[in-house]
Write a protein that holds these residues in place. Structure first.
Motif, mmCIF file in Angstrom:
data_model
loop_
_atom_site.group_PDB
_atom_site.id
_atom_site.type_symbol
_atom_site.label_atom_id
_atom_site.label_comp_id
_atom_site.label_asym_id
_atom_site.label_seq_id
_atom_site.Cartn_x
_atom_site.Cartn_y
_atom_site.Cartn_z
ATOM 1 N N ARG A 146 0.978 -1.284 -0.037
ATOM 2 C CA ARG A 146 0.108 0.080 -0.168
ATOM 3 C C ARG A 146 0.945 1.224 0.066
ATOM 4 O O ARG A 146 0.362 2.342 -0.541
ATOM 5 N N ALA A 147 2.088 1.213 0.511
ATOM 6 C CA ALA A 147 2.806 2.563 0.767
ATOM 7 C C ALA A 147 4.147 2.667 -0.157
ATOM 8 O O ALA A 147 4.579 4.046 0.078
ATOM 9 N N VAL A 148 4.648 1.673 -0.734
ATOM 10 C CA VAL A 148 5.819 1.848 -1.177
ATOM 11 C C VAL A 148 5.642 2.125 -2.563
ATOM 12 O O VAL A 148 5.046 1.191 -3.506
ATOM 13 N N SER A 149 6.360 3.105 -3.295
ATOM 14 C CA SER A 149 6.323 3.437 -4.646
ATOM 15 C C SER A 149 7.697 3.778 -4.978
ATOM 16 O O SER A 149 8.648 4.098 -3.951
ATOM 17 N N ARG A 150 8.049 3.895 -6.061
ATOM 18 C CA ARG A 150 9.574 4.082 -6.630
ATOM 19 C C ARG A 150 9.833 5.693 -5.940
ATOM 20 O O ARG A 150 10.908 5.980 -5.628
ATOM 21 N N ALA A 151 8.743 6.731 -5.878
ATOM 22 C CA ALA A 151 9.011 7.952 -5.406
ATOM 23 C C ALA A 151 9.113 8.023 -3.995
ATOM 24 O O ALA A 151 9.338 8.871 -3.299
ATOM 25 N N THR A 152 8.823 6.848 -3.153
ATOM 26 C CA THR A 152 8.966 7.001 -1.763
ATOM 27 C C THR A 152 10.438 7.517 -1.320
ATOM 28 O O THR A 152 11.469 6.983 -1.634
ATOM 29 N N PRO A 153 10.323 8.533 -0.374
ATOM 30 C CA PRO A 153 11.843 9.212 -0.057
ATOM 31 C C PRO A 153 12.478 7.921 0.774
ATOM 32 O O PRO A 153 12.049 7.146 1.481
ATOM 33 N N LEU A 154 14.041 8.142 0.870
ATOM 34 C CA LEU A 154 14.683 7.091 1.512
ATOM 35 C C LEU A 154 14.337 7.016 3.020
ATOM 36 O O LEU A 154 14.246 5.737 3.653
ATOM 37 N N GLU A 155 14.135 7.995 3.688
ATOM 38 C CA GLU A 155 13.914 7.999 5.276
ATOM 39 C C GLU A 155 12.460 7.410 5.293
ATOM 40 O O GLU A 155 12.131 6.666 6.535
ATOM 41 N N ASP A 156 11.492 7.663 4.292
ATOM 42 C CA ASP A 156 10.392 6.916 4.701
ATOM 43 C C ASP A 156 10.427 5.379 4.537
ATOM 44 O O ASP A 156 9.832 4.746 4.870
ATOM 45 N N GLY A 157 11.145 5.207 3.442
ATOM 46 C CA GLY A 157 11.596 3.782 2.933
ATOM 47 C C GLY A 157 12.239 2.907 4.289
ATOM 48 O O GLY A 157 11.818 1.934 4.593
ATOM 49 N N VAL A 158 13.003 3.681 5.049
ATOM 50 C CA VAL A 158 13.477 3.225 6.283
ATOM 51 C C VAL A 158 12.308 2.875 7.233
ATOM 52 O O VAL A 158 12.294 1.698 7.805
ATOM 53 N N LYS A 159 11.554 3.791 7.477
ATOM 54 C CA LYS A 159 10.382 3.569 8.320
ATOM 55 C C LYS A 159 9.630 2.384 7.880
ATOM 56 O O LYS A 159 9.188 1.701 8.892
ATOM 57 N N LEU A 160 9.303 2.400 6.513
ATOM 58 C CA LEU A 160 8.401 1.168 6.007
ATOM 59 C C LEU A 160 8.966 0.031 6.290
ATOM 60 O O LEU A 160 8.187 -1.029 6.542
ATOM 61 N N VAL A 161 10.062 -0.314 5.948
ATOM 62 C CA VAL A 161 10.800 -1.541 5.907
ATOM 63 C C VAL A 161 10.992 -2.004 7.500
ATOM 64 O O VAL A 161 10.740 -3.003 7.978
ATOM 65 N N LEU A 162 10.868 -0.991 8.508
ATOM 66 C CA LEU A 162 10.986 -1.314 9.920
ATOM 67 C C LEU A 162 9.529 -1.890 10.296
ATOM 68 O O LEU A 162 9.240 -2.732 11.347
ATOM 69 N N VAL A 163 8.755 -1.118 9.991
ATOM 70 C CA VAL A 163 7.215 -1.339 10.254
ATOM 71 C C VAL A 163 6.833 -2.749 9.362
ATOM 72 O O VAL A 163 6.279 -3.657 10.266
#
Lengths: 243, 243
Positions: B161-178
């Motif tokens: 639901r939340a990951v796209s190519r445009a996801t910023p790196l810092e959001d990416g870190v949050k998302l993989v941790l979640v």
């Protein structure tokens, strides 16, 4: 594949099943996996099935015909308690196994079935059981107030975090639909329409039984709202500040 | 079991691995499943492994010693492109299979391994590959900008639901941790500490490499904040009004 989930709440039961069956990805059908046996004012039992469709249909047919339990033939409408009802479902599975198991083994088809049985019979408490292929079973407890069968992993994180015995029935309906939504998105062999049943404790009748199609406006709205809420939720989590 | 996830974002790569290995539930150890090969300013490659530990360690050892690819011996620091690097990892797996596969088969131990390879080599684009037991591989694409290995189901709904190519790196870190948090909660054979790596596109060096323990204040806070956010999120979904 299948996904069925049952919540055993202080206010009552919430049961939800998908309807997709498949024998390979190119042989997909819709079958209800939810069965009910009610005597209004006296008992309400709801059964949901996962596994080989020939087995689950045979189990339900035998339960309707009557299954021998300790020398007496019973159905879900005659059995005296929920514990006996779970034993009866187990006996039905064993009877199907005796009849079909050896031939299935010869053809290397796994004897795979699991069922959720929820309900209440007058004079006893409301129960939710998970009956295994072997015919034995476990029941929901205050620490583990929900049970799942089939493709349970995608939809488990939200239940782990949000379901407790005190969850109100209406919240329970939202939660099982959210849990199902995660599963529908990730596993093509779990599919709509959905069968929902709500039972209020000590009522001995079905409070709500509803087939929910993909076009159902509430379910569509819930899917969109949940996706948006999830995206917002992770944005609310603070950034790590590590770089 | 293992859970590793890689995000292939416009801004760069986010790679996260757990560290638990188990041979049965009573034989649990901590091993890093993340390996890096970098030549600062020229290349940055990160490998994460799931499957049989004897195989994954043998694959990494062979990659360090050098593996023959089309008649020439290469390592991840000498190979000319990310595509070649993925082929090299595949060749290392095949070489381990040739050496150990027949004996493992005799003892009915499955030859099970899968690897995520992310990185960039000067002159070529940043890539993220998933290399299978057979040594062949797929790569992340704009439609599917994340890849997972191991116990991937619990942590997939949020990524879907939340990951796209445009996801910023810092959001990416949050998302993989979640995503990892959902997996840790549901599967005991996936466990902390976690290994995190962040790579910024065209930088040819590691931006961040960090071991995250269970006591890490940010990770603890994220787990609590995410649980609270999920509970709030489902409350925001409107009630069905069906009963």
């Amino acid at each position: 594949m299948t996904y069925c989930v049952g919540l055993w709440l202080e206010e009552g039961l919430v049961m939800l099943a998908d309807t997709r069956t498949n024998a390979g990805v190119d042989h997909i059908s819709t079958y209800s996996k939810m069965y009910t046996a009610t005597v209004p004012g006296e008992r309400m039992l709801c059964l949901m099935a996962a596994g080989n469709l020939a087995i689950t249909q045979a189990v339900w047919s035998r339960l309707q015909e009557g299954v021998v339990l300790e020398g007496e033939t019973h159905t879900l409408t005659s059995v005296g308690s929920m514990f006996r009802a779970a034993q009866l479902v187990g006996a039905a599975i064993r009877s199907v196994y005796d009849h079909d198991g050896p031939m299935m083994e010869k053809q290397e088809v796994r004897f795979s079935v699991s069922l959720l049985l929820g309900g209440q019979i007058a004079g006893g408490p409301m129960k939710l059981y998970l009956v295994y292929s072997a015919g034995n079973f476990i029941e929901a407890t205050p620490e583990t107030p929900f049970l799942q069968i089939g493709e349970h992993k995608y939809g488990k994180p939200i239940l782990d975090r949000a379901v407790s015995r005190a969850t109100p029935l209406e919240d329970g309906v939202k939660l099982v639909l959210v849990s199902m939504d995660s599963t529908l998105r990730s596993n093509l062999t779990v599919g709509p329409p959905l069968d929902l049943l709500v039972y209020e404790v000590d009522s001995f009748r079905i409070r709500l039984q509803k087939r929910i199609t993909e076009e159902d406006p509430y379910f569509r709205n819930l899917r969109d709202a949940w996706s948006a809420a999830l995206r917002d939720a992770y944005r609310l989590v603070p950034a790590p500040g590590w770089f």
